[in-house]
Design an enzyme around this catalytic site. Sequence first.
Site, short mmCIF file in Angstrom:
data_model
loop_
_atom_site.label_atom_id
_atom_site.label_comp_id
_atom_site.label_asym_id
_atom_site.label_seq_id
_atom_site.Cartn_x
_atom_site.Cartn_y
_atom_site.Cartn_z
N SER A 122 17.98 -40.17 42.23
CA SER A 122 17.84 -39.12 41.17
C SER A 122 19.12 -38.72 40.96
CB SER A 122 16.88 -37.89 41.93
OG SER A 122 16.98 -36.78 41.38
N TYR A 155 14.56 -33.09 49.51
CA TYR A 155 14.54 -34.19 48.38
C TYR A 155 16.03 -34.51 48.15
CZ TYR A 155 13.39 -35.95 43.62
OH TYR A 155 13.22 -36.75 42.48
P1 NAD Z 1 4.84 -39.37 40.00
O1 NAD Z 1 4.21 -38.23 40.62
O2 NAD Z 1 4.11 -39.72 38.45
O3 NAD Z 1 4.96 -40.64 40.73
C1 NAD Z 1 5.00 -40.67 42.27
C2 NAD Z 1 4.57 -41.78 42.52
O4 NAD Z 1 4.55 -42.09 43.80
C3 NAD Z 1 2.93 -42.04 42.35
O5 NAD Z 1 2.57 -43.18 41.83
C4 NAD Z 1 2.32 -41.70 43.47
O6 NAD Z 1 0.95 -42.09 43.65
C5 NAD Z 1 3.31 -42.24 44.43
N1 NAD Z 1 3.10 -41.47 45.94
C6 NAD Z 1 3.29 -40.45 46.33
N2 NAD Z 1 3.17 -40.53 47.80
C7 NAD Z 1 2.82 -41.82 48.09
C8 NAD Z 1 2.46 -42.19 49.33
N3 NAD Z 1 2.55 -41.49 50.26
N4 NAD Z 1 2.13 -43.43 49.16
C9 NAD Z 1 2.21 -44.42 48.19
N5 NAD Z 1 2.62 -43.88 46.96
C10 NAD Z 1 2.64 -42.42 47.05
O7 NAD Z 1 6.47 -38.96 39.78
P2 NAD Z 1 7.72 -39.58 39.37
O8 NAD Z 1 8.30 -38.73 38.42
O9 NAD Z 1 7.17 -40.78 38.25
O10 NAD Z 1 8.52 -40.01 40.42
C11 NAD Z 1 9.00 -41.59 40.76
C12 NAD Z 1 10.03 -41.39 41.46
O11 NAD Z 1 11.12 -40.98 40.45
C13 NAD Z 1 10.11 -40.56 42.55
O12 NAD Z 1 10.99 -41.41 43.80
C14 NAD Z 1 11.15 -39.26 42.09
O13 NAD Z 1 11.92 -38.48 43.10
C15 NAD Z 1 12.01 -40.10 41.11
N6 NAD Z 1 12.58 -39.21 40.28
C16 NAD Z 1 11.81 -38.60 39.31
C17 NAD Z 1 12.59 -37.48 38.31
C18 NAD Z 1 11.65 -37.01 37.42
O14 NAD Z 1 12.22 -36.13 36.71
N7 NAD Z 1 10.32 -37.27 36.99
C19 NAD Z 1 13.93 -37.39 38.40
C20 NAD Z 1 14.63 -38.22 39.15
C21 NAD Z 1 14.07 -38.93 40.03
#
Ligand code: NAD
Length: 257
Positions: free
Chosen positions: A139, A152
């Site tokens: 991130s 985080y």
């Molecule tokens: P999201 O909530 O859509 O996806 C998160 C995923 O993680 C989901 O598929 C969920 O089922 C899975 N998950 C959560 N807990 C779990 C567990 N215990 N076991 C297995 N799967 C699990 O969120 P996202 O925004 O797509 O995030 C995905 C990644 O990207 C994360 O690591 C997040 O930190 C990172 N990220 C997101 C953003 C953003 O702005 N959305 C920015 C930077 C980084």
Amino acid sequence: MSLQGKTAVITGSNSGIGLGIARELAKQGAHVVLNSFTDRDEDHALAADIAAEFGVDAKYVAADMSKGDDCRRLISESGACDILINNAGIQHVAPIQDFPTAKWDAIIAINLTSAFHTTAAALEGMREKGWGRVINIASAHGLTASPYKSAYVAAKHGIVGMTKVVALETAQEPITANAICPGYVLTPLVESQIPETMKEYDMDRETVIKEVLLKRQPSKEFATTEQLGGTAAFLCSDAAAQITGTTISVDGGWTAL
Ligand code: NAD
């Protein structure tokens, strides 16, 4: 660019960025393994849809990324893992003195420790096949900090550090390890922060998006799951064979500030 014959395992891929990356890698011909802990019919249906749309093998494996044994079982049940995308992640926002210990533990387990287990389990197969890609979804918070996100930010800085170690341990092999650092992407994880932020700042949705969420994103636009999929596909390409141990920001200029 073709990823035909490769298998990509994407943790946390029944929504958001993980699903976007799975779709893009499938578009490039890779077989994909989707994961979450939920094990609902619609999770299996997502895999079936990808298989039908892109003509690749796709399956869903339920495994809880907060549990080390589950992380390692995900890799063994996947059958193959040429491309490992460590993406599963959760968020919780609170001042450090009020931060619930259970939330701290869960964030460190899912956002950081899971990648230790999956990587440890996947490297042997990559070495046997003589090719591998480890891509960690960190991130902008892996490179910078924000208040109220202690767990985080710690987990994301941690995974950037672990990425460098894996890259050094595989440097003389045809395996690379890199981290992608997205800025804000409008996924369920971000969507869930909007109502609370609207209440906290007494703002409407549009104002929260522009003035709170995208405040530090100079482009004033969300990055998209397709763009993150494209970045992951690039890291899997031959052009990226000497890119290892580094971070690629997809953040509209956030970390240039
Ligand atoms: P999201 O909530 O859509 O996806 C998160 C995923 O993680 C989901 O598929 C969920 O089922 C899975 N998950 C959560 N807990 C779990 C567990 N215990 N076991 C297995 N799967 C699990 O969120 P996202 O925004 O797509 O995030 C995905 C990644 O990207 C994360 O690591 C997040 O930190 C990172 N990220 C997101 C953003 C953003 O702005 N959305 C920015 C930077 C980084």
